[in-house]
Design a protein around this motif. Structure first.
Motif, PDB file in Angstrom:
ATOM      1  N   ALA A  36      48.286  45.917  36.135  1.00 42.47           N
ATOM      2  CA  ALA A  36      47.606  45.745  34.856  1.00 42.47           C
ATOM      3  C   ALA A  36      47.544  44.269  34.462  1.00 42.47           C
ATOM      4  O   ALA A  36      46.521  43.788  33.982  1.00 42.47           O
ATOM      5  CB  ALA A  36      48.325  46.558  33.768  1.00 42.47           C
ATOM      6  N   ALA A  37      48.632  43.541  34.698  1.00 43.35           N
ATOM      7  CA  ALA A  37      48.692  42.131  34.301  1.00 43.35           C
ATOM      8  C   ALA A  37      47.788  41.250  35.157  1.00 43.35           C
ATOM      9  O   ALA A  37      47.210  40.290  34.660  1.00 43.35           O
ATOM     10  CB  ALA A  37      50.132  41.628  34.369  1.00 43.35           C
ATOM     11  N   THR A  38      47.661  41.571  36.435  1.00 46.27           N
ATOM     12  CA  THR A  38      46.905  40.704  37.345  1.00 46.27           C
ATOM     13  C   THR A  38      45.433  41.071  37.471  1.00 46.27           C
ATOM     14  O   THR A  38      44.660  40.308  38.046  1.00 46.27           O
ATOM     15  CB  THR A  38      47.536  40.687  38.753  1.00 46.27           C
ATOM     16  OG1 THR A  38      47.549  42.017  39.287  1.00 46.27           O
ATOM     17  CG2 THR A  38      48.955  40.130  38.718  1.00 46.27           C
ATOM     18  N   ALA A  42      39.325  38.995  30.733  1.00 41.64           N
ATOM     19  CA  ALA A  42      38.869  37.762  30.098  1.00 41.64           C
ATOM     20  C   ALA A  42      39.285  36.550  30.931  1.00 41.64           C
ATOM     21  O   ALA A  42      38.597  35.537  30.964  1.00 41.64           O
ATOM     22  CB  ALA A  42      39.427  37.650  28.680  1.00 41.64           C
ATOM     23  N   VAL A  43      40.425  36.689  31.630  1.00 41.39           N
ATOM     24  CA  VAL A  43      40.909  35.660  32.563  1.00 41.39           C
ATOM     25  C   VAL A  43      40.848  36.273  33.958  1.00 41.39           C
ATOM     26  O   VAL A  43      41.363  37.374  34.177  1.00 41.39           O
ATOM     27  CB  VAL A  43      42.358  35.231  32.221  1.00 41.39           C
ATOM     28  CG1 VAL A  43      42.888  34.231  33.227  1.00 41.39           C
ATOM     29  CG2 VAL A  43      42.435  34.664  30.810  1.00 41.39           C
ATOM     30  N   ASP A  44      40.213  35.574  34.896  1.00 39.70           N
ATOM     31  CA  ASP A  44      40.067  36.138  36.241  1.00 39.70           C
ATOM     32  C   ASP A  44      41.403  36.168  36.985  1.00 39.70           C
ATOM     33  O   ASP A  44      42.360  35.477  36.629  1.00 39.70           O
ATOM     34  CB  ASP A  44      39.020  35.362  37.039  1.00 39.70           C
ATOM     35  CG  ASP A  44      39.435  33.930  37.286  1.00 39.70           C
ATOM     36  OD1 ASP A  44      40.063  33.669  38.325  1.00 39.70           O
ATOM     37  OD2 ASP A  44      39.146  33.070  36.430  1.00 39.70           O
ATOM     38  N   ALA A  45      41.467  36.996  38.023  1.00 50.63           N
ATOM     39  CA  ALA A  45      42.701  37.222  38.777  1.00 50.63           C
ATOM     40  C   ALA A  45      43.236  35.937  39.415  1.00 50.63           C
ATOM     41  O   ALA A  45      44.449  35.709  39.430  1.00 50.63           O
ATOM     42  CB  ALA A  45      42.475  38.298  39.836  1.00 50.63           C
ATOM     43  N   LYS A  46      42.361  35.077  39.932  1.00 55.90           N
ATOM     44  CA  LYS A  46      42.817  33.819  40.546  1.00 55.90           C
ATOM     45  C   LYS A  46      43.525  32.949  39.518  1.00 55.90           C
ATOM     46  O   LYS A  46      44.608  32.417  39.791  1.00 55.90           O
ATOM     47  CB  LYS A  46      41.647  33.062  41.168  1.00 55.90           C
ATOM     48  CG  LYS A  46      42.074  31.754  41.836  1.00 55.90           C
ATOM     49  CD  LYS A  46      40.893  31.003  42.435  1.00 55.90           C
ATOM     50  CE  LYS A  46      40.355  30.018  41.441  1.00 55.90           C
ATOM     51  NZ  LYS A  46      39.402  29.061  42.014  1.00 55.90           N
TER      52      LYS A  46
END
Length: 93
Positions: A36-38, A42-46
């Motif tokens: 869920a966190a990664t 709104a903020v991409d995974a990288k």
């Protein structure tokens, strides 16, 4: 000082597997939280992995640095991006 970061990431993965066998319910919850966190939003995974590297550097968790640097690289982070994030973490830490 030179460290084998790939080996360190592999060792951490092995240790996590051992804990998963010993405490499956805890690790199931931990894995769900990690997913869920990664996940991109709104903020991409990288970018999230780059943040994780910075936190790992600040708390001085070598295994965490190795694990999240490897994950960031798999998501397309360049060596330059990773090193810049590490520099910022050192400055702030």
């Amino acid at each position: 000082m030179h460290k084998d970061w790939k080996a360190m990431a592999g060792e951490l993965s092995g240790a996590i597997k051992e804990v998963r066998l010993g405490s499956p319910d805890v690790m199931k919850a931990f894995s769900a939280m990690a997913q869920a966190a990664t996940a991109g939003g709104a903020v991409d995974a990288k970018t999230k992995e780059l943040i994780a590297i910075a936190i790992a550097v600040a708390i001085r968790c070598d295994g965490c640095v190795a694990f999240h640097a490897q994950a960031a690289a798999k998501l397309g982070a360049t060596r330059e991006e990773i090193m810049e994030v590490m520099g910022m973490a050192l400055y702030m830490g």
